[in-house]
Scaffold this motif. Structure first.
Motif, short mmCIF file in Angstrom:
data_model
loop_
_atom_site.label_atom_id
_atom_site.label_comp_id
_atom_site.label_asym_id
_atom_site.label_seq_id
_atom_site.Cartn_x
_atom_site.Cartn_y
_atom_site.Cartn_z
N ALA A 1 0.86 -1.20 0.00
CA ALA A 1 0.00 0.00 0.00
C ALA A 1 0.89 1.24 0.00
O ALA A 1 1.63 1.47 0.97
CB ALA A 1 -0.91 -0.01 1.22
N GLU B 1 -4.24 3.92 2.17
CA GLU B 1 -4.32 2.53 1.70
C GLU B 1 -3.78 1.57 2.76
O GLU B 1 -4.30 0.46 2.91
CB GLU B 1 -3.54 2.40 0.39
CG GLU B 1 -4.23 3.10 -0.78
CD GLU B 1 -3.35 3.16 -2.01
OE1 GLU B 1 -3.61 2.38 -2.95
OE2 GLU B 1 -2.40 3.98 -2.01
N THR C 1 -6.50 1.24 5.30
CA THR C 1 -7.57 0.41 4.73
C THR C 1 -7.21 -1.06 4.83
O THR C 1 -8.04 -1.90 5.21
CB THR C 1 -7.83 0.79 3.27
OG1 THR C 1 -8.26 2.16 3.21
CG2 THR C 1 -8.90 -0.09 2.65
#
Length: 562
Positions: free
Chosen positions: A383, A388, A391
């Protein structure tokens, strides 16, 4: 009720392990009392491990023999000089047939037994099978030596003397088998097995004799799968309990072979096989595409006629939980999801054997082993941005089992939203992407607040996201630009409510500021004035209905004027 002499000569000691040594906690008269105390003591967290020793007095030796019958938790890491062989003491031929002794023999002879496709009970009840093991090189002698070394570490006697004693016990067991052969023991032969069982009903030592008959009969069947099929063909729901116990023992030892499990429960991924093993242990393979042997086993397991088989199946699951082998090829999220699937698949019959706390502890331990810095570093390296990474961690948290493991994830999440080096990413979006960045912050905060993280971590991570949302609002003059736009108060209120409905504001300061700004516009005298200037009643009602819908979607209470 007066206790028998054997009972009086046996007691159970509960020991707790911490700071590198064992401490005697209690001496009890029954195994059940000792096991209950051991579990209670281990659950307190005061000890790294708790064990139960059965102490049985040997009048001939004038001393007690010790046997570890229960171990909870982990002892110290053994040194390279320690033997990892179990110290099971067999003073008589009968002792060789105890569950503890059979497990020790299986472990000591595992490679040889796999190669010969034999089980420990087949050796213990057949002279011919014993001779096959004896003729297969030096493995049997090595096993005796390993057992002796493990035992003398506790007794202090010379290894050679202990080896002599073990060999004497083996010779005694072989002598008992020869005497039974010479006396014309029952044979399965061509007749009906059920008739043989009926004829043996009144025989003394019928369990031993039936075991010999089964071991002899299985010599005519090559391979573990053929033996499993043969044993299943002898099973009946209406066999007497003693015969079912013997069949259960022989079936369970066949099921110890991992190759056999792979044959009767075929699967591509390990997690799929573990789910099948769990389903078989529950006796629930309906609708599964598995061989006939597995379906037959399931029917008997469902009726709870094969407890030893169920225990062996559970041992396969426990073994895999404690290895480093991955259940899937789908990364950390896939591995954690697989653990959740396994937890759901086990069901009450399996959990009742392991105990829910022990099962959950094993699964949590596996999660913890996977959550090491190396694997998490590799996981997050995929990521590129803090958003990200957060997440991915939230995706992983959703599948994570255990509060301690969630704490590990939370500690990786916090720097992503609090470190000054990440602040620019969160709070300085491109001018054209302000709304998108606000929505991203709110979306991530919703996931954090809906997670199973501890309240303190939710508050800290969610609060940091809220702080950054408020910084974006202020630095970009979101409310000021809307207030200065050439539009009516009602349109300004509708624009703010639409942003709230679209999830542009985090819970906390940002949402409170947005709601206060919307209420301020709705309190403007010109707000109602515009509604009243509608060309007709239908247009006014439609405007009010639209505003009420926006208020509902935004989660804001309608003012009294509406």
């Amino acid at each position: 009720m007066q206790r028998s002499r054997r009972q009086r000569d046996t007691h159970y000691e509960v020991h707790g392990f911490r700071k590198n040594h064992w401490t005697l906690l209690e001496v009890l008269e029954t195994r059940d009392e000792a096991a209950e105390l051991a579990e209670r003591s281990y659950r307190t967290g005061a000890y790294q491990a708790v064990r139960v020793l059965r102490e049985r007095f040997d009048p001939g030796e004038g001393a007690y023999d010790s046997l570890e019958i229960l171990l909870l938790g982990r002892k110290r890491k053994p040194s390279k000089h320690d033997s990892d062989m179990p110290a099971v003491f067999c003073k008589t031929a009968t002792d060789l047939y105890t569950p503890e002794a059979r497990r020790a023999i299986t472990r000591l002879l595992a490679p040889l037994l796999d190669g010969l496709e034999l089980t420990t009970v087949e050796i213990l009840y057949s002279i011919d099978n014993y001779k096959r093991v004896e003729a297969a090189g030096t493995r049997l002698l090595q096993a005796v030596q390993q057992a002796a070394v493990a035992q003398v570490r506790e007794t202090g006697e010379p290894v050679a003397e202990r080896i002599r004693q073990i060999q004497s016990v083996i010779s005694s067991a072989l002598g008992a088998l020869r005497r039974a052969e010479e006396s014309g023991r029952p044979r399965i032969g061509e007749g009906r097995f059920v008739d043989l069982v009926a004829r043996m009903k009144s025989l003394g030592g019928k369990e031993f004799l039936l075991s010999m008959a089964l071991a002899d009969d299985l010599r005519g069947h090559e391979g573990t799968r053929a033996k499993l099929g043969r044993l299943l063909s002898l099973m009946r729901f209406d066999h007497p309990a003693w015969a079912l116990e013997v069949l259960d023992l022989f079936l369970s030892e066949q099921l110890q072979h991992r190759r056999l499990i792979q044959e009767i429960l075929p699967a591509q991924a390990l997690i799929d096989r573990l789910e099948l093993i769990a389903a078989l242990a529950r006796g629930d393979l309906d609708g599964r595409d598995v061989p006939d042997e597995a379906q037959m086993l399931a029917r008997f397991l469902k009726s709870r006629l094969l407890p030893k088989c169920r225990d062996v199946l559970i041992e396969h699951i426990v073994y895999e939980l404690n290895t480093k082998r991955r259940f899937t090829g789908e990364g950390l999220v896939g591995e954690f999801a697989a653990l959740g699937r396994l937890m759901s698949a086990l069901g009450e019959p399996v959990i009742s054997v392991l105990g829910e706390s022990s099962l959950r502890e094993m699964i949590e331990d596996r999660c913890a082993r996977l959550l090491n810095p190396q694997s998490l570093g590799d996981f997050l390296a995929l990521a590129p941005t803090p958003a990200e990474k957060l997440t991915r961690l939230l995706d992983l948290e959703r599948q994570t089992i255990g509060d301690a493991n969630r704490r590990v994830l939370a500690k990786y999440m916090i720097p992503l939203v609090t470190m000054s080096s990440n602040e620019a990413f969160w709070t300085r979006p491109a001018a054209a992407n302000v709304r998108g960045r606000l929505q991203l912050l709110a979306r991530l905060q919703r996931r954090v607040l809906a997670s199973d993280l501890a309240p303190g971590y939710k508050s800290r991570i969610g609060g940091a996201l809220d702080d950054m949302c408020l910084k974006i609002i202020r630095s970009n003059g979101v409310f000021e630009r809307l207030a200065g736009a050439d539009m009516s108060p009602s349109r300004r209120a509708e624009s703010l409510l639409a942003m709230m409905a679209e999830g542009c504001f985090t819970e906390g300061q940002a949402r409170a500021a947005a709601e206060a700004e919307a209420v301020r516009h709705m309190a403007d005298p010109a707000f109602l004035e515009q509604l009243s200037r509608a060309e007709n009643r239908e247009e006014r009602d439609a405007a009010i209905a639209r505003l009420r819908r926006l208020l509902t979607e935004a989660g804001v209470a309608a003012p009294g004027s509406l």
